[in-house]
Design an enzyme around this catalytic site. Structure first.
Site, PDB file in Angstrom:
ATOM      1  CG  HIS A  41      39.779  33.822  53.754  1.00  0.00           C
ATOM      2  ND1 HIS A  41      39.945  34.662  54.839  1.00  0.00           N
ATOM      3  CD2 HIS A  41      40.504  32.702  54.041  1.00  0.00           C
ATOM      4  CE1 HIS A  41      40.716  34.073  55.729  1.00  0.00           C
ATOM      5  NE2 HIS A  41      41.079  32.887  55.264  1.00  0.00           N
ATOM      6  CB  CYS A  51      42.104  37.272  55.700  1.00  0.00           C
ATOM      7  SG  CYS A  51      41.104  38.063  54.416  1.00  0.00           S
ATOM      8  CD  GLN A  61      41.362  36.435  59.678  1.00  0.00           C
ATOM      9  OE1 GLN A  61      41.954  35.807  58.810  1.00  0.00           O
ATOM     10  NE2 GLN A  61      40.392  37.285  59.400  1.00  0.00           N
ATOM     11  CG  ASP A  83      42.604  29.948  55.985  1.00  0.00           C
ATOM     12  OD1 ASP A  83      42.421  30.922  56.746  1.00  0.00           O
ATOM     13  OD2 ASP A  83      41.698  29.468  55.281  1.00  0.00           O
TER      14      ASP A  83
END
Length: 232
Positions: free
Chosen positions: A167, A95, A87, A182
């Protein structure tokens, strides 16, 4: 342009998705996910609550407060089967979509997608790229960006274009091991073999150990599973 202005523009370009399984499922359909799979709330960690999730559950998406993030991985993961996307800052509040892409791309052989769908073509294009390049190509993908923002407006809460306090991350099975994906971290986190417990139980146990127990006063955790739709 200042750094703050660049971040603000990124958040306007990629608005925040709501933690709502109907919204995530709708976005999945627009990306090409067929009707045999859908997102659903996971209401807790007790065995009875986990048993309410239709089987098989192939991915768990966790929403948590951004200030409760866990450390970066301590070692590099080398797994050619695993799809991971970075990201980059330009992806703003993307996200939620990134967690969905991690869920879909790492289960593309199990899930059912329309041929030549947005998702299938996207994964084909990015398959041999680095995680960083995948993030750059996602940011350049006008079609996925438009779908993301369209669904950001379908939630029950007001669309947020500024900095958000939560998130999304994905937990899924790759090669029999539980991975936490992540895009803001330096890479995937390998939580070990799943074994007989199965993906859902393994993910729930890991989330409890690494997110919930260290933050006993925080109630802002939500889990969503990707599985066949409930029969009721």
């Amino acid at each position: 342009m200042s750094s703050d202005d660049a971040k603000a523009n990124a958040r306007r370009k990629w608005k925040a998705l709501e933690s709502n399984p109907e919204v995530l499922t709708s976005l999945g359909r627009k990306l090409g996910l067929k009707g045999g799979w859908a997102f659903a709330d996971i209401f807790g960690f007790d065995a009875d609550l986990l048993a309410m999730v239709p089987s098989p559950c192939v991915a768990v998406i966790l929403l948590f407060p951004s200030n409760k993030k866990t450390p970066n991985p301590t070692s590099e993961v080398k797994n050619d089967e695993l799809f991971y996307l970075t990201q980059i800052p330009e992806l703003g509040n993307a996200c939620g979509t990134i967690a969905m892409l991690h869920s879909f791309a790492n289960n593309i052989k199990t899930l059912e997608f329309d041929d030549e769908s947005v998702l299938v073509n996207f994964v084909k294009k990015l398959k041999k790229e680095t995680p960083l390049k995948r993030g750059e190509l996602l940011n350049d993908d006008a079609e996925i960006n438009a779908l993301h923002n369209e669904l950001a407006h379908e939630g029950q809460t007001e669309v947020q274009e500024g900095k958000v306090n939560n998130h999304f991350v994905c937990f899924t099975n790759v090669g029999g091991r539980l991975f936490e994906l992540d895009g803001t971290k330096t890479g995937p986190i390998d939580h070990g073999e799943i074994g007989e417990a199965g993906l859902l139980q393994s993910a729930a146990t890991t989330i409890q150990e690494h997110y919930v127990k260290p933050n006993p006063d925080c109630l802002e955790f939500a889990m969503i599973g990707l599985s066949p739709p409930a029969a009721w």
